[in-house]
Design an enzyme around this catalytic site. Structure first.
Site, PDB file in Angstrom:
ATOM      1  N   ASP A 333       0.843  -1.186   0.000  1.00  0.00           N
ATOM      2  CA  ASP A 333       0.000   0.000   0.000  1.00  0.00           C
ATOM      3  C   ASP A 333       0.886   1.247   0.000  1.00  0.00           C
ATOM      4  O   ASP A 333       1.858   1.332   0.756  1.00  0.00           O
ATOM      5  CB  ASP A 333      -0.880  -0.032   1.256  1.00  0.00           C
ATOM      6  CG  ASP A 333      -1.763   1.181   1.370  1.00  0.00           C
ATOM      7  OD1 ASP A 333      -2.648   1.351   0.519  1.00  0.00           O
ATOM      8  OD2 ASP A 333      -1.570   1.965   2.332  1.00  0.00           O
ATOM      9  N   GLU A 369       1.897  -0.517  -5.036  1.00  0.00           N
ATOM     10  CA  GLU A 369       0.961   0.546  -5.386  1.00  0.00           C
ATOM     11  C   GLU A 369       1.839   1.782  -5.549  1.00  0.00           C
ATOM     12  O   GLU A 369       2.302   2.351  -4.555  1.00  0.00           O
ATOM     13  CB  GLU A 369      -0.074   0.756  -4.293  1.00  0.00           C
ATOM     14  CG  GLU A 369      -1.087   1.830  -4.650  1.00  0.00           C
ATOM     15  CD  GLU A 369      -2.081   2.110  -3.527  1.00  0.00           C
ATOM     16  OE1 GLU A 369      -3.266   2.311  -3.829  1.00  0.00           O
ATOM     17  OE2 GLU A 369      -1.662   2.155  -2.357  1.00  0.00           O
TER      18      GLU A 369
END
Length: 674
Positions: A333, A369
């Site tokens: 993330d 990401e």
């Protein structure tokens, strides 16, 4: 009276390390004057002793407690200065969780007192989980590394909370994923990799608590090595059992890791762990206001991954999930944070180099990401091999094409080709990209074609949260009961979007439940909805759409021209170009056709060694008459997929037979032996 000694020296591992005759403890803090080990009674209610760790080796405080066995409950308290200008926030009234804890006796629950200033001296022990001394079994088996292929992003609690085929006691937990009904569905779909949303012990954000809501996604972690007791009540044995069950079906396991920040939030947030142990080391400071924290994550704090203790924490956490849990890799993330330095993002940042070289982690999958909200935070395509990347460019270009916008032929062709504009670097290919049309943060597939605007009112932020530009469209009237024609149009568009995903070079990813036609009622940021908004409605599942998704997965697996890792560049394969972009007469597109803003369709002949396929995508509203290119010598055409007629079987096409492409559809035609 419990004794503690430094005679054994500093242990190699940080945290609690139980042995035959007692337990070693080691805690990093460069700026604490003293670290206390707090031992609790077996029920975890009474703090029975505080023992100062007597040894110090550099910045590691350590001690050995003879006779202390596995199962003991403990916490930490740190003494030192409270000096905001220097980044120090020591407060011994705050009980702290060991950042190296491997198990917690209870979940985190937010309370305002956890963030109270040190002058109030509110002891937070009654509000905090206790770490449990444990030694998980290592050596968990993993599958050999390969590209993730068809990836299935899955929110653990929401996936089985309403699943009729899962025992009630298991619903909403990780253990439910090892149930035959769940495994059978994944296998029928053809899933190659399950990407589990966060499992690490997390806490709700304070603004959600004030609204009476909770964080359903888990992107607010505290302990990176401790499974959250709500999701994984069985701890590490449960993680390993589920990994083994998925591996037995040939399915890899990726874990979404939130290494970029902690649940301690900004300067007004709770003191739970890192803030109390060594705020100045773990967190990046705001360059303009050194007494505040940098907020490149949008969550209130940012870990300083250029510092050795933070790098070590990250590597050790990832190793734990591989060695104890058997996961095959990770999705990171806000992965740009992991490449940040005081000078900004660097593809050769120290942590990225260390991760790629680590003997345990280098052969695992690592999916970034590639963005955060800080300066220079958008880094799609900037990560080096071996890192893979999510790419929102595929999402946006494909959505805009199917919404009916013009001027997108070149962009769409680039995405179908594997996005060489982003990933054509040393050691990288089309498999470096993870293609998706929807992800957990955004509209579901159904809502993408049913809502022009987001409807996040239930999140309590007056619909200000979530993406504002979704490139979505509405087949019908929002809020009204759609008639059969509107439902059919939505189904048609969902199938076209899914087909586009599976015929593109790269790794296709869908969100769990999109194959079942799930809706979130237009909420495109449902992180705060731990309820029927995100729980999968298995009773109302769209079985036909699931069967169509499985058919796409089988087609991709069977046709190398659709799944080969090479970019489509026009290079020769078996004496012919690996891609020819087609005109309506079957000839190669003329240069001027690429600039035709009125054209709403794209055709291509794709080739890999021993395999060729024609792919047509038509976003227009009228039928399109085409002439197919001649097949290679000794080959013939076979129509294998029409998204407007999902029930239709395969059929051969006669040489020169006119072919009409239906509006809003995708067609796939294979070249087969005559």
């Amino acid at each position: 009276m419990t004794t503690i000694t430094a005679e054994h020296g500093a242990p190699e591992r940080l945290g609690a390390s139980p042995g035959a005759d007692g337990t070693h403890f080691a805690v990093f803090s460069a700026h604490a004057s003293r670290i206390e080990l707090c031992l609790f009674d077996p029920a975890g209610i009474r703090e029975r002793e505080r023992l100062a760790l007597p040894g110090r080796a550099g910045d590691v405080h350590f001690g050995f407690v003879p006779g202390l066995a596995e199962g003991a409950l403990y916490g930490l308290r740190a003494h030192g200065p409270f000096d905001l200008a220097r980044g120090h926030r020591f407060d011994p009234s705050k009980l702290l969780v060991d950042p190296y804890a491997l198990r917690l006796d209870r979940p985190f629950v937010y309370h305002a007192a956890l963030g109270s200033p040190p002058g109030r001296r509110l002891d937070t022990a009654p509000l905090m989980p206790r770490a449990v001394v444990c030694r998980p079994a290592g050596g968990a088996p993993v599958l050999p590394r390969r590209a993730p292929g068809f990836t299935y992003e899955l929110l653990v609690r929401a996936y089985t909370q309403a699943h009729p085929g899962v025992p009630a006691a298991l619903r909403g937990t990780l253990g439910a994923l090892a149930e035959p009904a769940v495994l059978d569905h994944l296998q029928r779909l053809g899933v190659e990799t399950v990407e589990l949303m966060p499992l690490t012990a997390a806490i709700d954000e304070r603004h959600l608590v004030h609204l009476g809501l909770g964080n359903a996604w888990g992107y607010n972690p505290v302990c990176q090595m401790a499974p959250d007791p709500r999701l994984v009540p069985g701890g590490w044995p449960e993680v390993r059992r589920v990994s083994d069950a998925l591996h037995a079906r040939g399915i890899r396991v990726l874990l979404d890791m939130v290494l970029n920040h902690s649940g301690e939030s900004d300067h007004g947030g709770p003191t739970l762990c890192y803030r109390g142990l060594d705020n100045a080391t773990y967190y990046a400071a705001d360059a303009a206001e050194p007494d505040r924290l940098a907020n490149d994550t949008g969550t209130g704090n940012t870990f300083a991954f250029w510092r050795e203790p933070v790098m070590r924490l990250g590597i050790d956490a990832l190793r734990a999930w591989v060695e104890y849990g058997g996961v095959d890799g990770f999705r990171y993330d806000l992965g740009t944070v992991l490449g940040r330095t005081p000078q900004g993002f660097r593809p050769d940042a120290p942590f990225l180099r260390r991760l790629a070289a680590d003997p345990v982690l280098r052969d695992r999958l690592h999916v970034m990401e590639p963005w955060d909200v800080g300066p220079g935070g958008y880094q799609v395509g900037a990560f080096p091999a071996p890192f893979l990347e999510w790419q929102d460019r595929f999402r946006d270009d494909v959505r805009r094409f199917w919404r009916g916008e013009g001027g997108l032929l070149s962009a769409l062709a680039t995405r179908l080709a594997g996005s060489p504009d982003l990933f054509a670097g040393p050691g990288r290919d089309a498999a470096s990209g993870v293609n998706f049309v929807t992800a957990h943060d955004g509209f579901t597939l159904h809502d993408l074609v049913a809502y022009e605007a987001k409807h996040n009112e239930a999140n309590g932020e007056n619909n200000r949260d979530g993406h504002g530009e979704n490139h979505s469209w509405n087949n019908g009237t929002e809020g009204a009961t759609p008639d059969p024609a509107i439902l059919a149009a939505r189904q048609r568009d969902m199938r076209a979007l899914l087909a586009t995903l599976f015929v593109a070079r790269g790794n296709p990813m869908i969100v769990a439940g999109d194959e079942l036609g799930r809706s979130q009622g237009g909420n495109n940021n449902a992180y705060a909805q731990d309820n029927e908004t995100v729980w999968l409605d298995w009773a109302g599942a769209d079985g036909a759409l699931a069967a169509f998704t499985a058919r796409l997965a089988r087609l991709r697996a069977a046709v190398p021209a659709l799944r080969a890792p090479a970019f489509l560049t026009g290079a020769l394969v078996d004496g012919a170009p690996d891609v020819v972009w087609l005109g309506a007469g079957g000839e190669a597109m003329a240069p001027g056709e690429w600039r035709d803003d009125a054209r709403r369709w794209l055709g291509a002949r794709l080739a890999a060694r021993g395999s060729a396929a024609l792919v047509y995508l038509h976003a227009g509203r009228e039928p399109l008459a085409l002439r197919l290119p001649a097949p290679a010598p000794g080959r013939t055409h076979r129509l294998v997929l029409q998204t407007d007629r999902p029930e239709a079987g395969e059929r051969p096409l006669r040489p020169g037979e006119p072919f009409t492409l239906a509006p809003r559809s995708v067609a796939v035609i294979l070249e087969a032996a005559a």
